[in-house]
Motif scaffolding. Structure first.
Motif, mmCIF file in Angstrom:
data_model
loop_
_atom_site.group_PDB
_atom_site.id
_atom_site.type_symbol
_atom_site.label_atom_id
_atom_site.label_comp_id
_atom_site.label_asym_id
_atom_site.label_seq_id
_atom_site.Cartn_x
_atom_site.Cartn_y
_atom_site.Cartn_z
ATOM 1 N N GLU A 25 -22.027 -27.807 -66.698
ATOM 2 C CA GLU A 25 -21.777 -29.212 -67.007
ATOM 3 C C GLU A 25 -22.262 -30.131 -65.892
ATOM 4 N N ALA A 26 -22.060 -29.690 -64.660
ATOM 5 C CA ALA A 26 -22.540 -30.507 -63.530
ATOM 6 C C ALA A 26 -24.064 -30.606 -63.594
ATOM 7 N N GLY A 27 -24.693 -29.517 -63.966
ATOM 8 C CA GLY A 27 -26.141 -29.478 -64.241
ATOM 9 C C GLY A 27 -27.037 -29.935 -63.103
ATOM 10 N N ASN A 28 -26.586 -29.954 -61.882
ATOM 11 C CA ASN A 28 -27.457 -30.471 -60.826
ATOM 12 C C ASN A 28 -28.100 -29.376 -59.966
ATOM 13 N N PHE A 29 -28.192 -28.170 -60.542
ATOM 14 C CA PHE A 29 -28.855 -27.093 -59.787
ATOM 15 C C PHE A 29 -30.005 -26.501 -60.587
ATOM 16 N N GLU A 30 -31.104 -26.369 -59.890
ATOM 17 C CA GLU A 30 -32.293 -25.799 -60.532
ATOM 18 C C GLU A 30 -32.131 -24.299 -60.726
ATOM 19 N N LYS A 31 -31.478 -23.723 -59.756
ATOM 20 C CA LYS A 31 -31.380 -22.262 -59.751
ATOM 21 C C LYS A 31 -29.928 -21.844 -59.514
ATOM 22 N N VAL A 32 -29.517 -20.814 -60.238
ATOM 23 C CA VAL A 32 -28.179 -20.264 -59.991
ATOM 24 C C VAL A 32 -28.320 -18.756 -59.761
#
Ligand SMILES: C[S@@+](CC[C@H](N)C(=O)[O-])C[C@H]1O[C@@H](n2cnc3c(N)ncnc32)[C@H](O)[C@@H]1O
Length: 859
Positions: free
Chosen positions: A752-759
């Motif tokens: 939901e935060a969606g602010n990471f390109e990679k996890v």
């Protein structure tokens, strides 16, 4: 003679006797075909004559048989009537000819799973050692038991073989001493088992119970386990250095390169091959399902599984240090020779030694008997202990009082011959006890050990189960010298402490375990003393005889103990086998002494071990131990997990960091890392410090560990943000919960935060591996393309977890499967069979997945 040869030889004997019988038959019934010159008429006449003769003969034979059976019946009746009748002797003689029990030797303590070749080799070595004085006729070993029965050529050879095995201290491959006994001295139940096995009727199996044991059938596995634990244990003796090493550092006989080689083979055979096998078996299941269900399409194993080496295992990286930073010891009694100085763990206190030496032979013999009594009654519960008496006196009293109830000891075994044999010994009356003790000490095959034993309250390693007492571990190179020095001080303290060591069988006594944590990098040492409640141990609740120690006495003793410990500098020595760094280099970074910087007490009335959350009482110094690892400093509280080999953990974390770096974004802010089972936040914070990732979410079941992780984040510059947008700007987040309960919510949060390109996910579970739900949620989270799995059980739980990550998608396993792309073992536990492994799992590419599955995925 090899077993095969023996078998052949035996078969040969049988065959030749069968041949002899045939020859005799031929002689008894000469051929009906006469000389070729005889005319056909003559022949016919002959044949007729023969037939008549035969008929007459048969009739006569039938009469004879009747007579014979009548005679036999009469002789049986006579034998019954007159017990001294010679017929009985005949029967006995014939029995002797088939009953070989008096020429069988039972050898105990062999390895459980011994293949035929090794067994033959071992038996042959005994025969060779006996210099041709024994002849082995037959060897039998049940497949899942640790004893062997050897049938010899003659009963006179039995003592020769037994003496050879004992005199030469023959051992099994693990180095444990073998014990040999005449098989006819084994109790009836065990004999029955052996006979059944010999006759090939039954494969003796621990789980099977003979007729005498029908009551046991109703017992659950756990109850049977408890029964076994209650069984009498080996008789006490001064534990040898070899026994301690065998128990604590099983690979001690190997050079370090040999240890590494051994682990390398294990990693390939038991890990890499098992993972592949496990995944392939999942495919087979799917194929079977496809056969049953027409709507299911059969799934072909992925191409990567069919390669020659589907998982490439890197070479094991050797440990950087042999010494552990955490050791746990048990309180108990240490057996020493009453007259001589103990050759293994000499207590620090000279008083104590003097006490040991002072004991006269007569006194010692009495103690010897008493000690034997106590051993006999190890299982009987219920002893009262008075605090006003010194520990030794009290212990003796306890021994005496328990000795009286020895005959009521209900120790029961499920018929294992070894345990039964020991039960027979321990069931001796106190009058016989000194003899038994002699036998026990004789087992050590050392003149010195014939001196009676004395036991002193102590703390150390349990190398031979509870009844074997505790031993000083200073012969083990992985135990730090500072821990050994603490043991010496605590042992000295115990000699005059009114509270005795806790007895895990009777649940009486007080002192339970001692944990020593030390850091040679920060020069700190933490001690945690676990003890029973003042009112008694776990088992005492139902018992009328409960311990009852005065709180004031405990307080006084605590002060005395802490005074003794904190008063001394603990010497730090570097073991000669430090790997990858010269002694000189190691010495540069190592202090020469350490002081104890924090002491905790922990009251625990449970039966097994407390949870990490179980409260501890801080008694002295700092509340945490600090350790430096890589570029970070970590605080560790008493209940939190920390890798046991700091220097090698640094290597391990570096590998994990490199593997995350390979897939991370150029700028760390773009990458989020889930640190599942994060402990004190070590891996996540190392990644942050290395600038590999921009945010870490750590989850651990242990609240103290998470508290440490939060503190460690602050300590290393990644503490909570102080601005208004706290949630958004926080770089680390720590959750104290079961990962299986919160993983879904945490992943959802990240999505939901969606602010990471990679996890990326780093998982480092305990020995049991990951809960299925954790695997399911990580696999179902499509943004995670790489999992770095750090496993301390690569040959066990990792294989199961790997299979769950790598099988084709289904209702149970959602999300595109992974495949193992890298496997790096690191030797975190020198001298043991254990090894740490970093295994990297990457998502399959479209090509690797195949068209069919891609279509299914689209749907
Ligand atoms: C092998 S340790 C690894 C700790 C940490 N990664 C380190 O290297 O120091 C395993 C950790 O898993 C935690 N743990 C065990 N079961 C768990 C669960 N169900 N959920 C979350 N953490 C768990 C333990 O508390 C322990 O800290």
């Amino acid at each position: 003679m090899s077993e095969k040869e023996q078998d052949v030889a035996m078969a040969g004997t049988e065959e030749s006797s069968a041949e002899a019988k045939t020859v005799k038959k031929v002689e008894d019934h000469p051929p009906a075909v006469a000389d070729a010159s005889t005319s056909t008429q003559d022949k016919e006449a002959e044949v007729k004559k023969e037939e008549v003769k035969k008929e007459e003969g048969d009739a006569a034979k039938a009469d004879d048989d009747k007579e014979k059976s009548k005679d036999e019946k009469e002789s049986v009746v006579e034998a019954k009537d007159d017990k001294e009748d010679t017929n009985k002797n005949n029967t006995n003689n014939s029995k002797e000819s088939w009953d070989h029990s008096n020429r069988k030797v039972m050898v105990l303590n062999c390895l459980k799973f011994l293949d035929k070749r090794r067994l033959t080799k071992m038996v042959n070595s005994w025969v060779a050692g006996c210099k041709g004085q024994v002849e082995v006729k037959k060897t039998k070993k049940p497949p899942t038991d640790s004893w062997v029965v050897v049938t010899l050529g003659h009963e006179s050879q039995v003592p020769i073989l037994i003496n050879y095995i004992h005199d030469n201290q023959c051992t099994n491959k693990k180095g444990d001493r073998l014990r040999a006994i005449p098989a006819n001295q084994v109790d009836a139940a065990s004999e029955q088992k052996i006979n059944q096995m010999e006759n090939g009727n039954e494969r003796p199996n621990k789980r099977r119970h003979d007729d005498n044991n029908t009551a046991d059938d109703s017992l659950s596995k756990r109850q049977r386990g408890m029964q076994q634990r209650r069984a009498p244990e080996p008789e006490p003796h001064v534990i040898t250095e070899e026994e301690i090493k065998n128990a604590m550092i099983p690979l001690w006989r190997n050079t370090y390169p040999e240890q590494i080689d051994h682990k390398q083979k294990d990693m390939i055979k038991k890990c890499a091959m098992k993972v592949v096998k496990e995944i392939k078996s999942k495919f087979r299941d799917l194929q079977k399902e496809a056969k049953r269900n027409k709507h299911r399409k059969p799934v072909k194993p992925y191409a990567w599984l069919n390669g020659i080496r589907p998982i490439v295992m890197e070479d094991v990286i050797p440990a950087r240090s042999m010494v552990r930073n955490k050791c746990e010891f048990t309180f108990g009694y240490r057996y020493v020779q009453a007259e001589t100085k103990d050759s293994i763990g000499t207590p620090a206190s000279t008083n104590n030694n003097d006490k040991v030496k002072e004991t006269t032979t007569t006194e010692a013999t009495d103690q010897d008997v008493e000690m034997k009594k106590e051993e006999t009654t190890q299982d009987s519960s219920g002893t009262t202990e008075k605090q006003s008496q010194p520990a030794n006196e009290e212990a003796t009293k306890q021994e005496e009082s328990t000795a009286e109830t020895s005959s009521n000891s209900d120790a029961k075994t499920d018929g294992a011959p070894e345990a039964k044999a020991e039960e027979t010994n321990t069931a001796e009356t106190p009058a016989d006890a000194s003899n038994t003790q002699k036998d026990t000490t004789n087992n050590n095959d050392n003149d010195e050990t014939k001196i009676p034993l004395k036991k002193i309250p102590s703390v150390g390693a349990m190398a031979r189960g509870w009844s074997g007492g505790v031993s000083h571990p200073k012969c083990c190179p992985n135990i730090p010298s500072e821990a050994c020095a603490v043991i010496d001080i605590v042992e000295e303290f115990l000699q005059t402490c009114p509270m005795p060591p806790y007895n895990a069988k009777t649940h009486t006594g007080f002192w339970r375990t001692l944990t020593v944590r030390s850091s040679r990098r920060t020069n700190q040492c933490m001690l945690i003393f676990m003890h029973a409640p003042l009112s008694g141990g776990a088992g005492s609740k139902d018992s009328s005889d409960v311990d009852n120690y005065e709180p004031e006495v405990f307080e006084k003793e605590k002060e005395r103990l802490m005074g003794m410990i904190t008063d001394k500098d603990l010497p730090v020595t570097i073991p000669p086998s430090t790997w990858l760094q010269t002694e000189e280099d190691a010495a540069k970074n190592t202090p020469t002494t350490i002081r104890v910087t924090s002491i905790f007490f922990q009251e625990f009335g449970g039966i097994s071990m407390p949870t990490p959350e179980h409260p501890v009482q801080h008694a002295y110094g700092d509340k945490f131990l600090q350790e430096k690892l890589g570029k970070c400093t970590f605080q560790i509280s008493p209940g939190a997990f920390f890798q046991v080999n700091t220097e090698t953990a640094e290597l391990l974390y570096q590998i994990a960091a490199d593997k995350v770096k390979e897939v991370a974004t150029d700028k760390p802010e773009g990458t989020l890392c889930f640190d599942v089972c994060c402990g004190t936040g070590t891996i996540g914070l190392t990644l942050m410090k290395e600038g590999v990732v921009g945010k870490v979410v750590g989850v651990d079941i242990s609240a103290p560990a998470i508290d440490d992780a939060k503190a460690n984040a602050t300590l290393n510059g990644f503490g909570p943000s102080s601005d208004d947008n706290k949630e958004q700007n926080e770089t680390t987040r720590w959750v104290a919960a079961r990962a299986e309960h919160v993983m879904n919510a945490e992943l959802k949060r990240a999505r939901e935060a969606g602010n990471f390109e990679k996890v990326v996910a780093i998982v480092d579970p305990a020995r049991d591996g990951l809960h299925f739900d954790v695997l399911k949620h990580i696999r179902g989270f499509s943004q995670i393309d790489r999992i770095v799995y750090v496993s301390c059980n690569p040959t066990g739980s990792l294989t199961k977890d790997a299979a769950a990550l790598c099988t084709p998608a289904s209702k149970r396993y959602r999300g595109r499967p992974f495949k193992p792309t890298f496997a790096q073992p690191v030797d975190m536990f020198p001298y043991s069979h254990h090894c740490e492994l970093v295994m990297v799992f990457d998502r399959l590419s479209d090509d690797e997945l195949g068209e069919d599955e891609l279509k299914r995925e689209d749907r």
